[in-house]
Design an enzyme around this catalytic site. Structure first.
Site, PDB file in Angstrom:
ATOM      1  N   HIS A  22      55.419  26.541  55.364  1.00 30.24           N
ATOM      2  CA  HIS A  22      54.914  27.390  54.280  1.00 30.24           C
ATOM      3  C   HIS A  22      55.353  28.841  54.461  1.00 30.24           C
ATOM      4  CE1 HIS A  22      51.920  29.490  56.733  1.00 30.24           C
ATOM      5  NE2 HIS A  22      51.683  28.331  57.315  1.00 30.24           N
ATOM      6  N   GLU A  97      47.508  21.393  59.130  1.00 33.04           N
ATOM      7  CA  GLU A  97      47.737  22.100  60.391  1.00 33.04           C
ATOM      8  C   GLU A  97      46.704  21.678  61.435  1.00 33.04           C
ATOM      9  OE1 GLU A  97      49.559  23.162  62.499  1.00 33.04           O
ATOM     10  OE2 GLU A  97      50.030  25.281  62.149  1.00 33.04           O
TER      11      GLU A  97
END
Length: 200
Positions: A22, A97
């Protein structure tokens, strides 16, 4: 799948992967561990995502039929939308994550104050994520990533996060020696992983 002496599973990769981290977030800029918490993309992060989209358009031409997967966290989802435009993607919970427990949202200075002994034990940033007090840890992370890879039925584009991507690459290509912060893909780049036999 087998485990090394460092308890890192080594997996075979049957299909090509394109891995995208990202874009930069507010907390990235502030030096905060994000983990499962979120912060918005900065304008730099948004431009990184748009650049990934332009690069991805070229790279995907050589991949053949494939699917696009994305972490459920907003920073990854926003990156994918900026990179892909109106194209749909599959939200995949196993690409979230790593959880960082009580260190989520903290800076190095804050961790040194609240957990001086624990925070001082790890020089490498990936080790801090993997050993965060109350966090997910390496075994749980690698178990879910190995399950995701085993379920893949063809090539894939993956939008995810620093620790997920560096761990995934280490599982496929390099073992524990590749599991260091310096090996993490930079924001705004695309990491290509070709099929590799690994150990099954």
């Amino acid at each position: 799948m087998s485990r090394t002496s460092c308890d890192l599973p080594q997996v075979s990769l049957r299909h090509q992967l394109l891995l995208l981290r990202h874009g930069e977030t507010v907390w990235n800029r502030q030096g905060r561990l994000q983990g499962r918490l979120d912060s918005p993309l900065t304008e730099t992060g948004r431009e990184q995502a748009r650049r990934q989209g332009r690069d991805l358009e070229v790279l995907r031409q050589g991949v053949g039929p494939h699917r696009v997967f994305c972490s459920p966290l907003k920073r990854a989802q926003d990156t994918a939308r900026l990179a892909l435009g109106t194209e749909a993607f599959i939200t995949e919970a196993r690409l979230v994550e790593i959880g960082c427990g009580r260190w989520e949202g903290t800076t190095e200075a804050e961790r040194a104050q609240s957990d001086p002994e624990a925070s001082g034990r790890f020089d490498d940033e990936i080790e801090r994520y993997l050993n965060a007090p109350g966090g997910e840890g390496l075994a749980a992370l690698t178990d879910r990533l190995a399950a995701f890879l085993a379920d893949l039925e063809g090539p894939a584009v993956i939008f995810s996060h620093k620790v997920v991507l560096v761990t995934l690459r280490a599982m496929v290509t390099g073992g524990r020696s590749s599991l260091v912060g310096g090996m993490a893909p930079r924001q705004g780049t695309i990491l290509e992983l070709p099929p590799q036999p690994g150990t099954v």
